[in-house]
Design an enzyme around this catalytic site. Sequence first.
Site, PDB file in Angstrom:
ATOM      1  N   THR A  15       0.775  -1.048  -0.477  1.00 57.29           N
ATOM      2  CA  THR A  15       0.172   0.173  -0.052  1.00 57.29           C
ATOM      3  C   THR A  15       0.980   1.384   0.119  1.00 57.29           C
ATOM      4  O   THR A  15       1.654   1.371   1.087  1.00 57.29           O
ATOM      5  CB  THR A  15      -0.727  -0.065   1.448  1.00 57.29           C
ATOM      6  OG1 THR A  15      -1.741  -1.142   1.376  1.00 57.29           O
ATOM      7  CG2 THR A  15      -1.276   1.462   1.005  1.00 57.29           C
ATOM      8  N   VAL A  16       1.065   1.853  -0.877  1.00 58.61           N
ATOM      9  CA  VAL A  16       1.308   3.186  -0.967  1.00 58.61           C
ATOM     10  C   VAL A  16       0.779   4.775  -0.722  1.00 58.61           C
ATOM     11  O   VAL A  16      -0.584   4.741  -1.373  1.00 58.61           O
ATOM     12  CB  VAL A  16       2.277   3.331  -2.483  1.00 58.61           C
ATOM     13  CG1 VAL A  16       3.034   4.945  -3.048  1.00 58.61           C
ATOM     14  CG2 VAL A  16       2.791   1.924  -3.185  1.00 58.61           C
ATOM     15  N   GLU A  17       1.585   5.049   0.425  1.00 59.28           N
ATOM     16  CA  GLU A  17       0.569   5.965   0.717  1.00 59.28           C
ATOM     17  C   GLU A  17       1.785   7.531   0.577  1.00 59.28           C
ATOM     18  O   GLU A  17       2.887   7.275   1.350  1.00 59.28           O
ATOM     19  CB  GLU A  17      -0.160   5.960   2.591  1.00 59.28           C
ATOM     20  CG  GLU A  17      -0.693   4.836   2.174  1.00 59.28           C
ATOM     21  CD  GLU A  17      -1.272   4.728   3.599  1.00 59.28           C
ATOM     22  OE1 GLU A  17      -1.074   5.392   4.511  1.00 59.28           O
ATOM     23  OE2 GLU A  17      -1.970   3.213   4.211  1.00 59.28           O
ATOM     24  N   LEU A  18       0.861   8.041   0.481  1.00 59.45           N
ATOM     25  CA  LEU A  18       1.880   9.531  -0.370  1.00 59.45           C
ATOM     26  C   LEU A  18       1.676  11.119   0.542  1.00 59.45           C
ATOM     27  O   LEU A  18       3.171  11.561   1.188  1.00 59.45           O
ATOM     28  CB  LEU A  18       1.962  10.009  -1.731  1.00 59.45           C
ATOM     29  CG  LEU A  18       2.031   8.901  -2.649  1.00 59.45           C
ATOM     30  CD1 LEU A  18       1.973  10.079  -4.047  1.00 59.45           C
ATOM     31  CD2 LEU A  18       3.448   8.652  -2.657  1.00 59.45           C
ATOM     32  N   SER A  19       0.666  10.583   1.538  1.00 57.51           N
ATOM     33  CA  SER A  19       0.939  12.455   2.284  1.00 57.51           C
ATOM     34  C   SER A  19      -1.067  12.058   3.231  1.00 57.51           C
ATOM     35  O   SER A  19      -0.844  10.770   3.154  1.00 57.51           O
ATOM     36  CB  SER A  19       0.447  13.749   1.460  1.00 57.51           C
ATOM     37  OG  SER A  19      -1.334  13.432   1.204  1.00 57.51           O
TER      38      SER A  19
END
Length: 82
Positions: A15-19
């Site tokens: 899971t990629v979370e950027l902010s």
Amino acid sequence: MNDFSYLHTNCFEITVELSCDKFPHASELPAEWENNREALLLYMEQVHRGIKGVVRDAETGRGIPDAIISVDGINHDVRTGR
């Protein structure tokens, strides 16, 4: 789900979370892409590291279902699929 999938199905998910903003405005997306593009592409290249292949019967050349793959020093066996 990521940990469960890896441990019980051999499926590696991320899971990629950027902010902190779950739904950024469309106008913010180009900047987010530029800020993270290189890191994401380098991360994606890592899929080519490690051990990969097909487990086959030496005589028939057919795949072997449910074969257990173990690597010394890694406490997680992997099973081949059907």
